[in-house]
Design a protein around this motif. Sequence first.
Motif, short mmCIF file in Angstrom:
data_model
loop_
_atom_site.label_atom_id
_atom_site.label_comp_id
_atom_site.label_asym_id
_atom_site.label_seq_id
_atom_site.Cartn_x
_atom_site.Cartn_y
_atom_site.Cartn_z
N LEU A 48 0.85 -1.19 0.00
CA LEU A 48 0.00 0.00 0.00
C LEU A 48 0.89 1.24 0.00
CD1 LEU A 48 -3.26 0.70 1.92
CD2 LEU A 48 -1.36 2.29 2.26
N TRP A 49 0.41 2.29 -0.66
CA TRP A 49 1.14 3.56 -0.73
C TRP A 49 0.38 4.66 -0.01
CZ3 TRP A 49 5.85 4.34 -3.21
CH2 TRP A 49 6.31 3.29 -4.01
N ILE A 50 1.13 5.52 0.67
CA ILE A 50 0.60 6.78 1.19
C ILE A 50 1.43 7.88 0.55
CG2 ILE A 50 0.23 8.23 3.22
CD1 ILE A 50 -0.01 5.67 4.88
N LEU A 51 0.80 8.68 -0.31
CA LEU A 51 1.54 9.66 -1.11
C LEU A 51 1.11 11.08 -0.81
CD1 LEU A 51 1.35 8.08 -4.71
CD2 LEU A 51 3.12 7.75 -2.99
N ASP A 52 2.09 11.94 -0.56
CA ASP A 52 1.83 13.38 -0.53
C ASP A 52 1.82 13.87 -1.97
OD1 ASP A 52 1.44 15.97 0.30
OD2 ASP A 52 3.56 16.33 0.77
N ILE A 53 1.12 14.95 -2.25
CA ILE A 53 1.03 15.47 -3.61
C ILE A 53 2.15 16.45 -3.91
CG2 ILE A 53 -0.35 16.91 -5.16
CD1 ILE A 53 -1.27 13.99 -4.79
N MET A 54 2.35 17.41 -3.02
CA MET A 54 3.34 18.45 -3.25
C MET A 54 4.71 17.96 -2.76
SD MET A 54 1.40 20.58 -4.68
CE MET A 54 2.52 21.97 -4.84
N LEU A 55 5.51 17.49 -3.71
CA LEU A 55 6.83 16.95 -3.39
C LEU A 55 7.88 17.65 -4.24
CD1 LEU A 55 5.92 13.14 -3.47
CD2 LEU A 55 6.47 14.46 -1.40
N PRO A 56 9.11 17.71 -3.76
CA PRO A 56 10.17 18.27 -4.60
C PRO A 56 10.44 17.34 -5.77
CG PRO A 56 11.09 17.27 -2.62
CD PRO A 56 9.60 17.27 -2.45
N GLY A 57 10.69 17.91 -6.95
CA GLY A 57 10.91 17.06 -8.11
C GLY A 57 9.60 16.51 -8.65
N MET A 58 9.58 15.20 -8.90
CA MET A 58 8.36 14.56 -9.40
C MET A 58 7.23 14.72 -8.38
SD MET A 58 7.56 10.51 -10.16
CE MET A 58 9.16 10.20 -10.88
N SER A 59 6.04 15.03 -8.86
CA SER A 59 4.90 15.21 -7.95
C SER A 59 4.31 13.87 -7.54
CB SER A 59 3.82 16.05 -8.63
OG SER A 59 3.17 15.30 -9.64
N GLY A 60 3.54 13.91 -6.47
CA GLY A 60 2.83 12.72 -6.03
C GLY A 60 1.82 12.27 -7.06
N TYR A 61 1.21 13.23 -7.80
CA TYR A 61 0.28 12.89 -8.86
C TYR A 61 0.95 12.01 -9.91
CZ TYR A 61 -3.27 16.34 -7.39
OH TYR A 61 -4.23 17.05 -6.71
N GLU A 62 2.15 12.42 -10.32
CA GLU A 62 2.86 11.68 -11.36
C GLU A 62 3.23 10.28 -10.89
OE1 GLU A 62 4.62 10.58 -14.89
OE2 GLU A 62 3.30 12.29 -14.45
N LEU A 63 3.69 10.18 -9.63
CA LEU A 63 4.03 8.87 -9.10
C LEU A 63 2.79 7.98 -9.03
CD1 LEU A 63 5.97 6.84 -7.87
CD2 LEU A 63 5.64 7.96 -5.64
N CYS A 64 1.69 8.55 -8.59
CA CYS A 64 0.43 7.81 -8.52
C CYS A 64 0.04 7.29 -9.90
CB CYS A 64 -0.67 8.72 -7.97
SG CYS A 64 -2.31 7.97 -7.89
N LYS A 65 0.15 8.14 -10.90
CA LYS A 65 -0.21 7.75 -12.27
C LYS A 65 0.68 6.62 -12.76
CE LYS A 65 -0.51 9.68 -16.94
NZ LYS A 65 -0.30 10.90 -17.77
N ARG A 66 1.99 6.70 -12.50
CA ARG A 66 2.93 5.68 -12.96
C ARG A 66 2.65 4.32 -12.31
NH1 ARG A 66 9.13 7.96 -13.46
NH2 ARG A 66 8.70 9.81 -14.72
#
Length: 231
Positions: A48-66
């Motif tokens: 399971l993942w817990i992701l923040d959205i506003m991150l330095p570099g790649m965003s949490g949105y992009e990681l979620c999408k990948r």
Amino acid sequence: MQRIAVVEDDQHIRDIVNAYLEKEGYEVTLMETAEEGWSLWESHPPDLWILDIMLPGMSGYELCKRIREESEVPIIIISARDEEVDRVLGLELGGDDYITKPFSPRELVARVNRHVKRWQAYEKTKQSSEGQGVYGNGLLRLDPNERRVFWQEEEVEVTSKEFELLSILIEQLNRAYSREELLDRVWGEDYFGSDRAVDDLVKRIRKKMPDIPIETVWGYGYRLREQGGER
């Protein structure tokens, strides 16, 4: 022991989340950036993942999408942004849940427990599935035993939600399924995201299987035709 990955650039929040999850019995991996998260996904994927959205570099949105392009593993998004557009975007990109800061650590743990249980139930069902479905003249074939999909005699890699949607549509060819029914059956009745998630899933399937006769029933939902037709 279930493994939870936490991607959050605020150390205070990381420490609190870590303490509560470890107390609950989870194995926790803490990361500050989405790039670290992606490396973990490629080497040792968590449950399971817990992701923040506003991150330095790649965003949490992009990681979620990948991640979502490759798996249906549960993803809980945490963010200080509580606008509806942010919540909808996070869910449409593949998030299973969205919680805004500041949040109760106990509430987060409760949501983690719920998603872990659902994921375990899904994995158990997948392993025990039996039978085989064959669509039309063999252009589309689903093998529930191995969770494999073949389109025009070529195997296509699909996520579990893509497989579930195809399994539903293939049950009754030419029947129109509403977005609400598809949302309930694929995501679960307790899913509170937009039904646009169904549109996104269909779009992904069409991209992987050009000319698949999934027809849009405007203002209602989708059907799988016996023969090709307008989409």
